[in-house]
Enzyme design. Sequence first.
Site, PDB file in Angstrom:
ATOM      1  N   ARG A   1      59.859 -66.441  38.049  1.00 37.20           N
ATOM      2  CA  ARG A   1      61.239 -66.262  37.578  1.00 37.20           C
ATOM      3  C   ARG A   1      61.515 -64.782  37.397  1.00 37.20           C
ATOM      4  NH1 ARG A   1      61.249 -64.377  32.460  1.00 37.20           N
ATOM      5  NH2 ARG A   1      59.589 -64.965  31.017  1.00 37.20           N
TER       6      ARG A   1
ATOM      7  N   ASN B   1      62.555 -61.517  35.311  1.00 35.20           N
ATOM      8  CA  ASN B   1      62.340 -61.052  33.954  1.00 35.20           C
ATOM      9  C   ASN B   1      63.282 -59.878  33.701  1.00 35.20           C
ATOM     10  OD1 ASN B   1      60.834 -61.650  31.545  1.00 35.20           O
ATOM     11  ND2 ASN B   1      59.672 -59.760  31.838  1.00 35.20           N
TER      12      ASN B   1
ATOM     13  N   ASN C   1      58.781 -55.548  33.636  1.00 43.01           N
ATOM     14  CA  ASN C   1      59.471 -55.409  32.362  1.00 43.01           C
ATOM     15  C   ASN C   1      60.403 -54.209  32.359  1.00 43.01           C
ATOM     16  OD1 ASN C   1      59.475 -57.273  30.112  1.00 43.01           O
ATOM     17  ND2 ASN C   1      57.249 -57.292  30.298  1.00 43.01           N
TER      18      ASN C   1
ATOM     19  N   ASP D   1      56.714 -53.414  26.892  1.00 47.21           N
ATOM     20  CA  ASP D   1      57.655 -54.463  27.296  1.00 47.21           C
ATOM     21  C   ASP D   1      58.990 -53.801  27.649  1.00 47.21           C
ATOM     22  OD1 ASP D   1      59.126 -56.940  27.492  1.00 47.21           O
ATOM     23  OD2 ASP D   1      57.691 -57.864  26.147  1.00 47.21           O
TER      24      ASP D   1
ATOM     25  N   GLU E   1      64.995 -61.599  24.114  1.00 42.97           N
ATOM     26  CA  GLU E   1      64.800 -60.542  25.121  1.00 42.97           C
ATOM     27  C   GLU E   1      66.134 -59.938  25.536  1.00 42.97           C
ATOM     28  OE1 GLU E   1      63.243 -58.547  26.899  1.00 42.97           O
ATOM     29  OE2 GLU E   1      61.146 -59.107  27.126  1.00 42.97           O
TER      30      GLU E   1
END
Length: 287
Positions: A101, A103, A149, A197, A20
């Site tokens: 958490r 991202n 995202n 995403d 990522e």
Amino acid sequence: MSVARWAAEPWLDLQLELGEGPVWDYRSQELLFLDIHAGELYAADQAGRTTVRGLGQMIGAVGLRGESGYVLGTSGGFGLLDAGSARPRAFSDLELPEGVRMNDCQVGPDGAFWGGSMHRISEPGRGGAYRLAPDGTVTTFIDTVTTSNGVGWSPDDRMMYYTDSATHAIDAFDFDPEAGTATNRRPLIDVPEGLPDGLCVDAEGSIWVAVFHAGAVHRYAPNGDLTGVVTVPANLVTSCCFGGPDLGTLYITSASAGITFWERHAQHAGAVFAVDVGVSGRPAFVF
């Protein structure tokens, strides 16, 4: 309208569990990216020579800070990592709920770190979206998010794009870089198949969105029209950014979590892919 098409090729076949957050670090001329679950920060030069740093916790995002450091989205909130440090240090008083958490996040044209959080097993509505100012102040700009995202900005810095993947949409905000505000949220792009995403914006204003579960990166015009598709061998495409000395290469990250051993190899799952799409990106902003 015709849709341009490209095919990405594996560049680094690393089999990351959850690759990522790619960012081109123009300071070191390296591509930065993460394996979120492993808590690892990677740096790769154009020749593919790669170093990795284990940071001791899940890391959801990385941005450039100052001349050599980094700002991070972490398992606990936000952190800073100095160039010579082995572990990040907490930065800000943001308290995430249990099981949540950080991202995807990006440094914006106002010098702040924008992005959000998600529950580790994607429980609906457990995340939020925030602006981390350089002095450590945190402002919430969306109260309820499922899977925060991609974040990006138009070339004139007056529009911010954002996706909560669970909505299958990319939203637009009016952005004021002087005030550091994002207002007037409205839907811009519908992504019915797969999950939008990570995203980036090129120098011409097109929006490039990694589509998870679709093996593709989509290019959209600023008005939301689909104008291009990059086919990626891996189904779990996670994010993208422009990099290289001229910012002319589109780098694409992917994941391998949750698929079989044979699928990992057949798809190059977890690899970083690269493709020339005939347009350049913008330099990363600095926190």
